[in-house]
Each structure stands twice: as structure tokens, then as C-alpha cells.
Scaffold this motif. Structure first.
Motif: not given
Length: 181
Positions: A60-62, A110, A113, A58
Motif C-alpha cells: 500500500r505504501a509503495v 525506502w 527496507r 509495504d
């Protein structure tokens, strides 16, 4: 290092998110960590961890979430007024309501996750000593208590790749300026 499982594709290395302290506070904390942490095991600079294991897949999203949230946040004042005995080490407890609130926003986004460790209640701290005898830790705690309180500012967040040893920086995101790498 990439983690492999016989039945799945390789999973990218986990990510660690930490707070960035103002330069004076960082120098103070890192100097104490170098003094009290066993040198052979002190692989990372002084830090306060927000998340221990975000999914590397993840990234890029983080990064995008960190960039957005950090740009919208002002620097966060903190105080360290107490030590925490860790059994085989000592940490400074960090009083910083703004950091707790910021982290809660990430955790909510998140939640599905997060590891069990990162789902626990968040109590910010900076570990100054670890991996020593309990007697050595008690002795250090007395000396570290004498240095308190310590006040400063959290000026941003950092993201790291965990690859088994020293961390590899994945980005720094300053509060309030929209900059980040």
C-alpha cells in the motif's frame, strides 16, 4: 507464493518496480528480447528495473508513493547509445537522468527496507539477452550495437509481484496524469 519461516509469519511476495516505455520503444525492445533471449527462459517482457525486491508487506505504501510521484512527473526522454556486455548476455544502457533522479527519491524513502542489490548504484538498462554462451553474447552485441542509438520516452512506472516465474502485475502508473491502478 508466500515465503515462510518457522519463527515468523508468512512474508508477502516481493515487489519489482520497472519503467514503462512508450509503445514504439517497448515494441522495439520486446521484439529484440524475443529474438535474442532464449525462449524457454524469457518469462517477462522487455523492461528496465528500478527495484528488484521491495517488501511485499509495504504494497500500500509503495503504491501510494508511486501514484503521487508519477502524477507529479512529466514523461522522461531517454537514449540508448551503448550496449553492456553481461558475460552471458547483452543489455542496452539507458541514458535517462530523470529516471535516475526519480529512483533516487524512492531509494531515499525506502533506504532501510532495500536489499543489498537495490542499495547499489543505479545504472538503468534493458536486458535484451541473457543465459547464453559468451560467444553467442559477443555475436549478438555486435548486431545490437548496429541498431543504436535508440531514443524514446519513459511514460510511467509499473509494479509487479514476484512469484517465482512470470511476474504478476500489481499496477501501472502513468506520468503526469494522476492515473494508476
Amino acid at each position: 507464493m508466500t515465503h515462510h519461516s518457522p519463527s515468523t509469519a508468512p512474508e508477502p511476495d516481493p515487489l519489482i518496480m520497472t519503467a514503462l516505455f512508450d509503445p514504439h520503444s517497448f515494441d522495439t525492445l520486446d521484439g529484440l528480447r524475443r529474438r535474442y533471449f532464449p525462449a524457454a527462459q524469457n518469462r517477462v517482457p522487455a523492461h528496465a528495473t528500478l527495484f528488484h525486491h521491495l517488501p511485499g508487506a509495504d504494497l500500500r505504501a509503495v503504491v501510494e508513493r508511486m501514484r503521487t510521484d508519477c502524477a507529479a512527473s512529466a514523461p522522461l526522454p531517454f537514449t540508448m547509445a551503448r550496449t553492456r556486455f553481461l558475460g552471458r548476455g547483452v543489455a542496452f544502457e539507458i541514458e535517462c537522468p530523470g529516471l535516475v533522479t526519480l529512483r533516487a527519491g524512492f531509494a531515499a524513502a525506502w533506504k532501510d527496507r532495500l536489499t543489498a542489490q537495490d542499495r547499489q548504484g543505479y545504472k538503468p538498462h534493458a536486458t535484451i539477452q541473457n543465459k547464453v554462451s559468451s560467444d553467442e553474447a559477443r555475436d549478438a552485441r555486435g548486431r545490437l550495437d548496429a541498431l543504436l542509438p535508440i531514443s524514446g520516452t519513459v511514460v510511467g512506472l509499473a509494479l509487479w509481484h514476484y512469484r517465482g516465474g512470470p511476474w504478476e502485475e500489481a499496477g501501472r502508473f502513468a506520468f503526469g496524469d494522476g492515473a494508476g491502478s
